[in-house]
Design a protein around this motif. Structure first.
Motif, PDB file in Angstrom:
ATOM      1  N   ARG B  21      35.386  40.759  25.680  1.00 64.11           N
ATOM      2  CA  ARG B  21      36.031  39.847  26.624  1.00 64.11           C
ATOM      3  C   ARG B  21      37.478  40.288  26.726  1.00 64.11           C
ATOM      4  N   ASP B 207      28.168  39.465  31.385  1.00 63.28           N
ATOM      5  CA  ASP B 207      29.627  39.379  31.479  1.00 63.28           C
ATOM      6  C   ASP B 207      30.170  40.240  32.614  1.00 63.28           C
ATOM      7  N   LEU B 216      41.869  38.928  38.210  1.00 60.74           N
ATOM      8  CA  LEU B 216      41.672  38.476  36.829  1.00 60.74           C
ATOM      9  C   LEU B 216      41.609  36.955  36.718  1.00 60.74           C
ATOM     10  N   ASN B 219      38.634  35.555  38.477  1.00 59.48           N
ATOM     11  CA  ASN B 219      37.416  35.891  37.743  1.00 59.48           C
ATOM     12  C   ASN B 219      37.234  34.959  36.548  1.00 59.48           C
ATOM     13  N   MET B 220      38.305  34.718  35.798  1.00 56.75           N
ATOM     14  CA  MET B 220      38.189  33.841  34.632  1.00 56.75           C
ATOM     15  C   MET B 220      37.851  32.417  35.059  1.00 56.75           C
ATOM     16  N   ARG B 221      38.472  31.960  36.136  1.00 57.05           N
ATOM     17  CA  ARG B 221      38.228  30.582  36.581  1.00 57.05           C
ATOM     18  C   ARG B 221      36.797  30.373  37.067  1.00 57.05           C
ATOM     19  N   ALA B 225      34.491  37.561  32.640  1.00 57.65           N
ATOM     20  CA  ALA B 225      34.794  37.907  31.247  1.00 57.65           C
ATOM     21  C   ALA B 225      36.125  38.619  31.075  1.00 57.65           C
ATOM     22  N   GLY B 226      36.786  38.983  32.168  1.00 54.63           N
ATOM     23  CA  GLY B 226      38.054  39.700  32.058  1.00 54.63           C
ATOM     24  C   GLY B 226      38.164  40.743  33.141  1.00 54.63           C
ATOM     25  N   CYS B 227      38.884  41.800  32.853  1.00 47.49           N
ATOM     26  CA  CYS B 227      38.988  42.883  33.835  1.00 47.49           C
ATOM     27  C   CYS B 227      39.113  44.228  33.130  1.00 47.49           C
ATOM     28  N   PHE B 243      45.243  37.169  30.506  1.00 47.35           N
ATOM     29  CA  PHE B 243      43.912  36.814  29.992  1.00 47.35           C
ATOM     30  C   PHE B 243      44.032  35.823  28.837  1.00 47.35           C
ATOM     31  N   TRP B 246      45.144  32.281  30.293  1.00 47.96           N
ATOM     32  CA  TRP B 246      44.803  31.942  31.678  1.00 47.96           C
ATOM     33  C   TRP B 246      44.574  30.458  31.908  1.00 47.96           C
ATOM     34  N   ARG B 247      44.239  29.716  30.856  1.00 48.80           N
ATOM     35  CA  ARG B 247      44.027  28.275  31.037  1.00 48.80           C
ATOM     36  C   ARG B 247      45.338  27.495  30.971  1.00 48.80           C
TER      37      ARG B 247
END
Lengths: 322, 322
Positions: B21, B207, B216, B219-221, B225-227, B243, B246-247
């Protein structure tokens, strides 16, 4: 060149510089049941192609599934051909890979075996590369192999490689390596492009091979050197005969007959179709195998092809007897 | 996963199945003056990437010029990384080649070294291949490598490979190899395609890594799984930080800053631009070299890039000190 039947001869000066003329076969690669190249069947098939009148073997082309073979597998197959006594001077193996060291290794090996030349794809992973990058790709192979007797035929096949070889690249290569840059195969399917290369470079001794017998007669009449064609795997005799007699009366009907047979194969995915035809006419079911990402024909596809070919009285004389 | 700063942790069950991840770097490959891979500089650079916070190394990607390297060169580089003590579990080397035996050999070697997974291109010479042919390509590698702990990330990069990986192929692969098919990298540049793969397969533990940090946060939202991104070679810390956080508040401005830096590089041919930036900021002119068919930057191009980057206060902390 003779006007009828017999094998064409070049004048000796030309022959030293440019070893190939005529119909070269991008020989298909048979596989064993475990998916390895079937070396014995490959040798036997190449002998049949030459016996039928093909003028040379452009092994490891697109139709040979060459890019689905490792460098080691290609070296082994080439060694096996030469070991079986086939004349390496009549071989123009494909040696252009994505990775420079691979192209150098294969090309150097072909030279060591005495191959008449090599057919070189540009590196084909990156797209939209510059003429300068393409020039450097070919130049580095020539420099690293470092053999004055190397003869390179550049391989233009934009529908597959997606990396075209331009007039500008050939012009720069010919200026720097006039002895080594011997010609090209044009598999773009656009006669105007083939003609443009002939017009630009044929007088410099640059031999242009059409990528299909569809353009064979046209190519010869405009100063080309022959063709290197997928369907020469299954129809070598008649295609070679047209080359041998292209100045004679009856060349146009010969061309028309070649076009009919090719049009049957072109209705199908080419590589599995060619292999299915050989499996059928050679009575050797193993020939139908292909490597991923290609997919072998279903029995239904094979039957449809064979029925179409039968309607045209298509034959592969002597193949089953081998 | 933690909300701020620290390295993310997966829950252990997930971690066993899906080892990656975060932000993986398709590490660039430096060359020596004779054009060979510069192993020592490569190792040193990979250590710097991890020190900056990158979560893993997707060595031998498109930006690594991996397809311009022979299988042997890739094996040597991977051995060298592992020999230098880098954690192979954090490595996802690219192992997908045109030729099945090459893909098998590289993948088996990566498994032997304990790599967490492999990133697998489809065979990319033939175009317009069927889903069945693509399925068989990946399936044959998995079968021949024969390791239950193998984790394959399929690599969708149609602008370069010109051979897309479809939802149908992944569906078939997941049905047959639910443990081995671990995810994908989507370098198509089309967020709707990335989202379609997440929507279809993320709940099966598949993933999806975006092919650029541009996507990125998005994608996470959406459950990615990442980039795995080219520009992570030059901007690893800030991309990894997004990453890791990100939240948290401030993710959107972080993304905006990443986009600004990426947009500078996107004005230039990417690989020589990345290498020129490293040559400049790492004070190591040799880094600017590329293999044909790519072409290194002229001093003028390099100066233009560096001036653009300077205007954005771009830095590569600690690189020159290595």
């Amino acid at each position: 060149m003779t006007a009828t039947g017999t094998r064409p001869r070049n004048d000796s000066t030309r022959s030293e510089r440019r070893p190939f003329r005529g119909v070269l076969v991008p020989a298909l690669t048979p596989f064993t049941v475990d998916g390895s190249p079937d070396q014995a069947t490959f040798v036997s098939f190449c002998i049949w192609l030459l016996d039928q009148g093909a003028h040379g073997l452009a092994v490891f082309g697109t139709n040979s599934e060459a890019n689905s073979l490792s460098v080691e597998e290609k070296i082994d197959l080439l060694d096996r051909l030469v070991g079986a006594g086939l004349d390496s001077a009549r071989m123009m193996p494909g040696t252009g890979c994505c990775a420079l060291p691979d192209s150098v290794r294969l090309t150097a090996h072909a030279m060591k075996l005495g191959c008449g030349g090599v057919l070189m794809l540009p590196p084909f992973y990156y797209k939209g590369v510059s003429d300068d990058g393409l020039f450097r790709s070919f130049a580095e192979v020539i420099e690293r192999v470092g053999e004055s007797r190397l003869r390179v035929y550049v391989y233009h096949i934009p529908p597959v490689a997606q990396v075209p070889i331009t007039l500008g690249v050939v012009e720069r290569l010919l200026a720097k390596y006039p002895a080594q840059i011997a010609g090209m195969k044009d598999s773009g399917g656009d006669w105007n492009n083939t003609k443009a290369f002939i017009d630009a470079f044929a007088t410099s001794g640059f031999d242009v091979f059409a990528g299909s017998e569809t353009f064979l007669l046209q190519n010869m009449r405009h100063g080309g050197a022959g063709c290197i064609s997928a369907t020469a795997n299954v129809h070598p005799g008649p295609i070679a005969r047209l080359f041998d007699t292209w100045r004679a009366e009856g060349a146009d009907p010969q061309q028309a007959r070649l076009d009919v047979i090719r049009s049957v194969f072109q209705k199908f995915p080419m590589i599995p179709a060619l292999k299915s035809a050989i499996a059928h006419h050679g009575k050797d079911a193993g020939w139908a195998s292909v490597r991923p990402p290609l997919v072998a024909f279903t029995p239904g596809q094979a039957n449809a092809l064979i029925a179409d070919l039968d309607r045209q009285q298509f034959a592969m004389p002597g193949l089953a007897a081998r």
